[in-house]
Design an enzyme around this catalytic site. Structure first.
Site, PDB file in Angstrom:
ATOM      1  N   HIS A  63       0.815  -1.209   0.000  1.00 37.80           N
ATOM      2  CA  HIS A  63       0.000   0.000   0.000  1.00 37.80           C
ATOM      3  C   HIS A  63       0.852   1.264   0.000  1.00 37.80           C
ATOM      4  O   HIS A  63       0.498   2.255  -0.636  1.00 37.80           O
ATOM      5  CB  HIS A  63      -0.919  -0.010   1.228  1.00 37.80           C
ATOM      6  CG  HIS A  63      -1.973   1.041   1.212  1.00 37.80           C
ATOM      7  ND1 HIS A  63      -3.055   0.996   0.356  1.00 37.80           N
ATOM      8  CD2 HIS A  63      -2.126   2.168   1.947  1.00 37.80           C
ATOM      9  CE1 HIS A  63      -3.818   2.052   0.571  1.00 37.80           C
ATOM     10  NE2 HIS A  63      -3.278   2.780   1.523  1.00 37.80           N
ATOM     11  N   GLU A  65      -2.976   5.322  12.643  1.00 39.78           N
ATOM     12  CA  GLU A  65      -3.544   6.048  11.511  1.00 39.78           C
ATOM     13  C   GLU A  65      -4.743   6.879  11.950  1.00 39.78           C
ATOM     14  O   GLU A  65      -5.725   7.023  11.221  1.00 39.78           O
ATOM     15  CB  GLU A  65      -3.894   5.088  10.377  1.00 39.78           C
ATOM     16  CG  GLU A  65      -2.658   4.463   9.757  1.00 39.78           C
ATOM     17  CD  GLU A  65      -2.939   3.596   8.534  1.00 39.78           C
ATOM     18  OE1 GLU A  65      -4.087   3.605   8.046  1.00 39.78           O
ATOM     19  OE2 GLU A  65      -2.007   2.916   8.080  1.00 39.78           O
ATOM     20  N   SER A  71      -8.078   4.836  -2.839  1.00 36.85           N
ATOM     21  CA  SER A  71      -8.966   3.724  -2.497  1.00 36.85           C
ATOM     22  C   SER A  71      -9.047   3.577  -0.986  1.00 36.85           C
ATOM     23  O   SER A  71      -8.094   3.880  -0.271  1.00 36.85           O
ATOM     24  CB  SER A  71      -8.443   2.419  -3.104  1.00 36.85           C
ATOM     25  OG  SER A  71      -7.174   2.098  -2.559  1.00 36.85           O
ATOM     26  N   HIS A  72     -10.191   3.110  -0.515  1.00 34.56           N
ATOM     27  CA  HIS A  72     -10.347   2.715   0.885  1.00 34.56           C
ATOM     28  C   HIS A  72     -11.171   1.425   0.907  1.00 34.56           C
ATOM     29  O   HIS A  72     -12.196   1.327   1.568  1.00 34.56           O
ATOM     30  CB  HIS A  72     -11.006   3.827   1.707  1.00 34.56           C
ATOM     31  CG  HIS A  72     -10.153   4.251   2.861  1.00 34.56           C
ATOM     32  ND1 HIS A  72     -10.645   4.516   4.111  1.00 34.56           N
ATOM     33  CD2 HIS A  72      -8.802   4.431   2.959  1.00 34.56           C
ATOM     34  CE1 HIS A  72      -9.658   4.865   4.920  1.00 34.56           C
ATOM     35  NE2 HIS A  72      -8.531   4.818   4.243  1.00 34.56           N
ATOM     36  N   SER A  92      -4.370  -0.408  -5.595  1.00 33.53           N
ATOM     37  CA  SER A  92      -4.959  -1.231  -4.538  1.00 33.53           C
ATOM     38  C   SER A  92      -4.972  -2.677  -5.022  1.00 33.53           C
ATOM     39  O   SER A  92      -5.784  -3.051  -5.874  1.00 33.53           O
ATOM     40  CB  SER A  92      -6.386  -0.755  -4.226  1.00 33.53           C
ATOM     41  OG  SER A  92      -7.000  -1.612  -3.289  1.00 33.53           O
TER      42      SER A  92
END
Length: 743
Positions: A54, A317, A99-100, A540
């Site tokens: 990532h 995070e 992206s998530h 991703s």
């Protein structure tokens, strides 16, 4: 875990604890060798986070290097928080897509919300005020309870964050396919504006300058989120969920205003969002890019939980945080600006000349690593690539027309397919008018906003037909770029640059990596041909559920410049008796089409072909006609084919319909998804000029005041005749109907 009880370097080695952090044996050995001594627990955590897929793009870098990233307008390409493109008058547009996916598969509201929050920070960290949001969403079967929950909650999360920030969501796409069941794709794009002199970068330079922490406090949420996003999600609804990082859009709004005031100050040297890998990535990357080092005293980091270790603080995070570097002696100026917005601004370190990332905690050096080793010298893999067996099989299949008995009922069924149906349920939850500059809201080819103080605008879109990419990744990649540029052209904009979210399965699977390589090849060719360089983006990988990858989905975000707001064009019919034109020949191409999926329950065969020379020529001619003011409405022909595109033009109009006549095989003309086609309307007075400018435009009918849709074949037989109001009702109510269904 307290610092005094952290495992020893020998224990880390013997028990292979680094594997729990996502590192392989080879990577741990490489990091240890580069480090020159055994890694302690915190240092192992730093390497594991920044060497994750990532953060490091270790599998995708060789492929991404093929993208065209330069152009006459490009001021900042890939490598910073967001890309920057010149739009004239000393202004520039800044945009990025992120992206998530993994967080959204686990906790969709929080995952989607923080995805929007993170990409907004990417934009304002460059010095730009965010002016719009765009999203691209993929979900599974809405009759399945889990998929329905993921869809509803992800949309709600995006809405909560964008609305809370006061940034309008003006465009996007939502598609559905069983391959995304329990593994949704949530891609968020933010667009901002700035003046050239306000451009900022994430650098930590100038020995002795102060490193400051700005924003929310640090907690234990989201630790090793980057590692999680680099691995396949194992779906077990009974298993405990990891601690997700929650977002606070109202705090981010204050943070944004503070940062936008800071960029006007001469005190600011560099600024970067604490995104994936948190404080680790921002500190190491800012030092590495500038060729300096950074020393941090973690005792000074604002913490909201007691007893946090260096490992936890560096890898948290927690959201709404920025790392900045300011000129030594100007710390109070920064504190005063942030205090106006009730934002923390705390000196936590300094810039050094030794190129090290050094961490102090409780009077001891708890980690000391070369910044380049973390940020620039991550391993780069050339993964094995192998053409899947299905590809040759599909390529050998002849193009065949599906058998349909009732074209009218087929159209009705297509309009209720969730990928085609109205997405009003989604975008009605978004504030589309915040800041009062929205000219075209969601529902047309692209969203358009006004550039304040000018007569110019920005158009934006997000597009990808993943079914085409699955059938033929190279062709599908070309189509993704072409579809995005078409949508901008149909809105009256000149396409200027691309951001992307390249969503794929595991790069360790040769067939998946082949899809990745081939789609990137197609994207690159189309970007060059259509003059749209890639200025930012995101990869991703590992988008799989229990070993099964999603369709390869290289989502394309694109921005276009509207040179004059009078050029803005929308999809819907405007006036009765306007002439309807179809630009482009229709061929028998049903591979990956919505009709094929509806009839057969699967996709197969060849993807539609695309000729980029023809695509570029048609786009150029149509945009010229739009800019001359002789096109009344425009849309491209995409999912569902011509019949669906014609319906959508009628649905947005007030009591207007159409009477058209098609030449050729009825099923192909109505439902084929042949590329490079447009459906436009022109007034009778401008018909001759339009036909001269767009040579391959075919007059096929007229807009009527009957509120009915009538499509005839070349022998005048009626293929479709229906009430626009009834068709619109089916199309508008389909999503809500599915959400009300029971699993």
């Amino acid at each position: 875990m307290s610092a005094m009880h952290e495992p020893s370097a020998q224990q880390i080695q013997n028990e292979k604890l680094y594997r729990q952090m996502g590192m392989t044996d080879e990577e741990f050995e490489r990091a240890t060798k580069m480090h020159g001594r055994p890694l302690n627990y915190t240092e192992t955590g730093l390497f594991s986070a920044l060497w994750s897929e990532h953060c490091s793009y270790k599998s995708s870098k060789p492929v991404l290097r093929k993208f065209p990233t330069e152009g006459t307008r490009v001021l900042q390409g890939p490598g910073e928080g967001a890309g920057i493109v010149d739009i004239g008058d000393n202004q520039a547009v800044v945009f990025k897509m992120e992206s998530h996916n993994s967080p959204s598969a686990i906790e969709p509201f929080i995952g989607a919300a923080t995805g929007a929050g993170g990409v907004l920070r990417d934009v304002f960290s460059m010095g730009a005020r965010p002016v719009a949001l765009v999203n691209s969403l993929r979900f599974g079967d809405l009759t399945v309870a889990r998929d329905r929950y993921l869809f509803e909650q992800a949309v709600a999360g995006i809405a909560s964050y964008g609305n809370g920030m006061g940034v309008p969501t003006v465009a996007g796409e939502v598609q559905f396919d069983n391959c995304y069941s329990k593994r949704p794709l949530v891609n968020a794009m933010a667009v901002g504006l700035l003046n050239h002199e306000d451009i900022q970068k994430g650098v930590a330079s100038g020995v002795g300058n102060t490193v400051m922490y700005v924003g929310a406090t640090t907690g234990r949420d989201g630790i090793h989120g980057a590692t999680m996003s680099s691995a396949e999600v194992s779906i077990d609804e009974e298993a405990p969920l990891p601690v997700m990082q929650a977002g606070d859009p109202f705090l981010e709004k204050l943070l944004m205003e503070a940062c936008l005031e800071l960029v006007k100050s001469d005190a600011l040297i560099g600024i970067q969002d604490m995104g994936a890998a948190g404080l680790t990535s921002s500190a190491a990357e800012m030092a590495s890019k500038a060729g300096y080092g950074v020393e941090l005293n973690l005792n000074l980091v604002p913490q909201r939980e007691a007893g946090m270790t260096a490992y936890e603080m560096m890898l948290s995070e927690s959201q709404e945080r920025m790392l900045i570097v300011v000129k030594k002696g100007h710390e109070q100026e920064v504190k005063d600006i942030c205090a106006k917005y009730s934002i923390n601004a705390v000196p936590i370190g300094r810039v050094t000349d030794d190129k090290m990332l050094r961490l102090l905690h409780k009077g001891e050096i708890v980690a000391e690593v070369v910044a380049d080793a973390l940020a620039e010298d991550a391993p780069v893999y050339h993964k094995k690539s192998e053409e899947p067996a299905y590809f040759k099989r599909f390529q050998a299949m002849p193009s065949q027309e599906p058998k349909i008995e009732d074209t009218n009922e087929t159209l009705r069924a297509l309009l209720q397919r969730p990928t085609i149906a109205s997405k009003e349920w989604v975008y009605n939850q978004f504030d589309t008018q915040a800041r009062a500059n929205t000219i075209v809201a969601p529902g047309s080819s692209a969203g358009v906003i006004r550039i304040t103080g000018t007569n110019k605008g920005l158009a934006m879109t997000a597009d990808c037909n993943s079914r085409f990419v699955y059938l033929d990744p190279e062709v599908g990649g070309k189509i993704a770029i072409a579809e995005a540029t078409r949508n901008l052209v149909c809105s009256g904009a000149e396409p200027i640059a691309v951001t992307d979210c390249l969503n794929f399965g595991s790069a360790d699977k040769p067939e998946v990596f082949w899809q990745f390589e081939q789609s990137a090849k197609g994207i690159s060719e189309a970007c060059i041909q259509l003059n749209a360089p890639v200025i930012s983006g995101n990869v991703s990988l590992s988008n799989e559920v229990n070993g099964v990858p999603v369709y390869p989905t290289p989502t394309i975000g694109m921005v276009g410049l509207v040179h004059d707001l009078d050029h803005v064009t929308t999809t819907e019919f405007k006036n009765a008796e306007d002439i309807i034109y179809l630009i482009g020949e229709t061929k028998t191409e049903f591979g990956g089409s919505e009709l094929q999926q509806m009839i057969d329950g699967e996709i197969f065969g060849k993807a539609p072909a695309i000729d980029l020379d023809i695509e570029a020529s048609r786009q150029r001619n149509l945009l010229r006609a739009i800019q001359k003011g002789i096109v009344v409405s425009a849309t491209d022909v995409s999912e569902g084919g011509f019949a669906v595109a014609l319906c959508e033009k009628a649905f947005g109009a007030d009591k207007l319909g159409a009477d058209v006549q098609l030449i050729g095989s009825a099923i192909t003309q109505l439902f084929s998804e042949t590329q490079s086609r447009f459906l436009v309307t022109v007034s009778k007075d401008n018909a001759a000029d339009f036909e001269e400018m767009v040579a391959d435009a075919l007059e096929i009918g007229v807009v009527t005041a009957t509120n009915r849709l009538k499509i005839r074949d070349e022998s005048n037989n009626v293929l479709i005749e229906d009430s626009v109001a009834e068709l619109r009702s089916l199309w508008k109510g389909a999503i809500q109907c599915l959400l009300n269904s029971e699993a």
